[in-house]
Design a protein around this motif. Structure first.
Motif, short mmCIF file in Angstrom:
data_model
loop_
_atom_site.label_atom_id
_atom_site.label_comp_id
_atom_site.label_asym_id
_atom_site.label_seq_id
_atom_site.Cartn_x
_atom_site.Cartn_y
_atom_site.Cartn_z
N MET A 1 -10.32 7.03 1.00
CA MET A 1 -11.68 7.50 0.73
C MET A 1 -12.08 7.08 -0.68
N GLU A 2 -13.36 6.83 -0.87
CA GLU A 2 -13.88 6.52 -2.19
C GLU A 2 -14.93 7.57 -2.55
N TYR A 3 -14.78 8.14 -3.76
CA TYR A 3 -15.63 9.26 -4.15
C TYR A 3 -15.79 9.25 -5.66
N GLU A 4 -17.05 9.22 -6.11
CA GLU A 4 -17.38 9.21 -7.54
C GLU A 4 -16.64 8.11 -8.29
N GLY A 5 -16.58 6.94 -7.66
CA GLY A 5 -15.96 5.78 -8.31
C GLY A 5 -14.44 5.79 -8.30
N LYS A 6 -13.84 6.78 -7.67
CA LYS A 6 -12.39 6.89 -7.59
C LYS A 6 -11.92 6.67 -6.15
N VAL A 7 -10.66 6.29 -6.01
CA VAL A 7 -10.05 6.13 -4.69
C VAL A 7 -9.14 7.32 -4.43
N ILE A 8 -9.32 7.96 -3.29
CA ILE A 8 -8.44 9.06 -2.88
C ILE A 8 -7.76 8.62 -1.58
N VAL A 9 -6.43 8.63 -1.58
CA VAL A 9 -5.66 8.27 -0.40
C VAL A 9 -4.84 9.49 0.02
N SER A 10 -4.95 9.87 1.28
CA SER A 10 -4.20 11.01 1.80
C SER A 10 -3.21 10.52 2.85
N MET A 11 -1.94 10.91 2.69
CA MET A 11 -0.87 10.47 3.58
C MET A 11 -0.03 11.66 4.03
N PRO A 12 0.68 11.53 5.16
CA PRO A 12 1.59 12.61 5.59
C PRO A 12 2.68 12.85 4.56
N GLY A 13 3.25 14.04 4.60
CA GLY A 13 4.34 14.36 3.68
C GLY A 13 5.71 13.93 4.17
N VAL A 14 5.83 13.59 5.46
CA VAL A 14 7.12 13.13 5.98
C VAL A 14 7.47 11.82 5.27
N PRO A 15 8.61 11.76 4.58
CA PRO A 15 8.89 10.60 3.72
C PRO A 15 8.79 9.25 4.40
#
Length: 413
Positions: free
Chosen positions: A139-153
């Motif tokens: 996701m891109e928000y306010e000029g920043k990149v946010i990446v969300s991933m699962p917690g399973v290593p």
């Protein structure tokens, strides 16, 4: 490229699990030339996730999040992200179809929770997770990149390697960076550093040497930046060759090589088989050897002779040897190695007997003492080592030294 890592999960905060994800991501990002500014852990609440996001975005260009993407009610990361960015949640049909096919292959029914798992923030670009059901999100928000991933290593690592790192390099192009890691065993960091003062002083501008010590091992990582990649790799090759000449006896490989892998290659090259006779390591040495794919080509087996009865009845150690010298002795490990050669019909065998601790030591044989013997029936090498009082670390320390002694023995054949 400045990075903040944000991990979500009460289980991290209460110490139920150790946050290995942040450590792994930090290593990979460093190799890619990115700088990790902060590592933040928050609990499974909207307020905590929002607070973590605000702090992370103040520090960095990219926020890498892990955790809270599963099908259970406490997995609220997506909702928290949508609320934080002021966007709706939308149903993602391709993810639903992918999950449905996975359950068909598994011959298991989907439930409502898995359908709800397919709702994503409206501005999310979906990153396909081939290791599990929860996709990653860019996701891109306010000029920043946010990446969300699962917690399973292993799911996070797959997404980082195949989706996130390639996209970050494209989104934030920077100076080329290259690394070469030289792997050593059997000599301490300070002794190696003392011999490399002139080497470090002679490194070109933009190059540096890092010492990365582990139990009985030191990785020497040379990093270069500031020129085209071909030139970087040429200089790294030249510098690695210098280190190879200086430390030929203790270098066993480069980059992602392993000590057990190096031993396996040596055994295959020589057409030899190997067996182990283990007391204090309880099979950990055999485990390390068999962690290499294809180890069945050269590894025959192990006798876990934890008790004296097994040492005598299986390996043929003489009762008088044990009575006179004890289980942790040069004489005993010689007979253990000879017994392993015979019982397992191996070309080379190593035996190890020691006191892992925390109890069981004496003034003459303290905790942390181990004796080992490597033999091929004609030649036998014995050696003793001293470790500390931590049982787990001692077992690892004994094992690494045993692997190195196998390597040293094979070099002579």
């Amino acid at each position: 490229m400045k990075i903040s890592i944000l991990t979500v999960g009460d289980e991290i905060l209460i110490g139920q699990i150790v946050d290995t994800n942040s450590a792994w991501m930090g290593q990979q990002l460093n190799l890619a030339g990115a700088r990790v500014e902060t590592v933040i852990s928050v609990g499974d609440t909207m307020a905590a996730i929002h607070t973590g996001l605000r702090e992370a975005m103040e520090q960095a260009d990219v926020i890498l999040m892990t955790g809270g993407l599963g099908p259970t009610k406490d997995d609220i990361t997506k909702k928290a992200l949508a609320e934080y960015m002021g966007v709706d949640m939308v149903f993602h049909d391709p993810t639903f179809e992918r999950i449905k096919k996975m359950f068909e292959v598994w011959a298991r029914p989907m439930n409502e929770a898995h359908r709800l798992q397919c709702y994503m923030p409206a501005n999310a670009e979906i990153l396909t997770n081939k290791m599990g059901t929860a996709p990653g999100m860019w996701m891109e928000y306010e000029g920043k990149v946010i990446v969300s991933m699962p917690g399973v290593p292993y799911e996070m690592q797959y997404l980082m390697e195949h989706e996130v790192l390639p996209k970050l390099k494209q989104r934030f192009p920077g100076q080329p960076i290259a690394h070469r890691t030289i792997l050593t065993v059997g000599e301490g960091e300070s002794h190696i550093a003392e011999k490399l003062e002139d080497f470090e002083e002679g490194l070109p501008e933009g190059f540096k040497l890092a010492y990365l010590p582990h139990i009985a091992q030191v990785r020497l990582r040379i990093t270069g930046t500031g020129m085209d990649e071909a030139a970087l790799h040429q200089i790294l090759d030249e510098k690695a060759e210098i280190l190879k000449e200086r430390f030929a006896d203790i270098i066993y490989g480069y980059d992602k090589d392993t000590l057990e892998g190096a031993i396996g290659n040596m055994l295959k090259e020589r057409g030899l088989t190997l067996a182990t006779a283990e007391s204090c390591t309880g099979g950990y040495l055999a485990h390390r050897i068999t962690s290499v794919a294809g180890a069945s080509e050269y590894f025959l087996g192990s006798v876990i002779s934890y008790s004296n009865a097994v040492k005598m009845n299986v390996l043929g150690v003489k009762p008088e040897t044990l009575d006179t010298h004890g289980a942790v002795s040069k004489q005993t490990v010689i007979e253990m190695a000879e017994g392993a050669l015979k019982v397992l019909s191996a070309d080379v065998a190593i035996a190890i007997s020691g006191i892992a601790g925390p109890g069981g030591g004496s003034d003459t044989k303290p905790v942390g003492l181990a004796w080992m013997a490597v033999s091929n029936g004609t030649n036998t090498r014995t050696f003793s080592i001293r470790a500390g009082k931590d049982r787990e670390k001692n077992i690892q320390y004994f094992t690494i030294h045993a692997l190195n002694q196998i390597r040293q023995f094979l070099k002579l054949l």
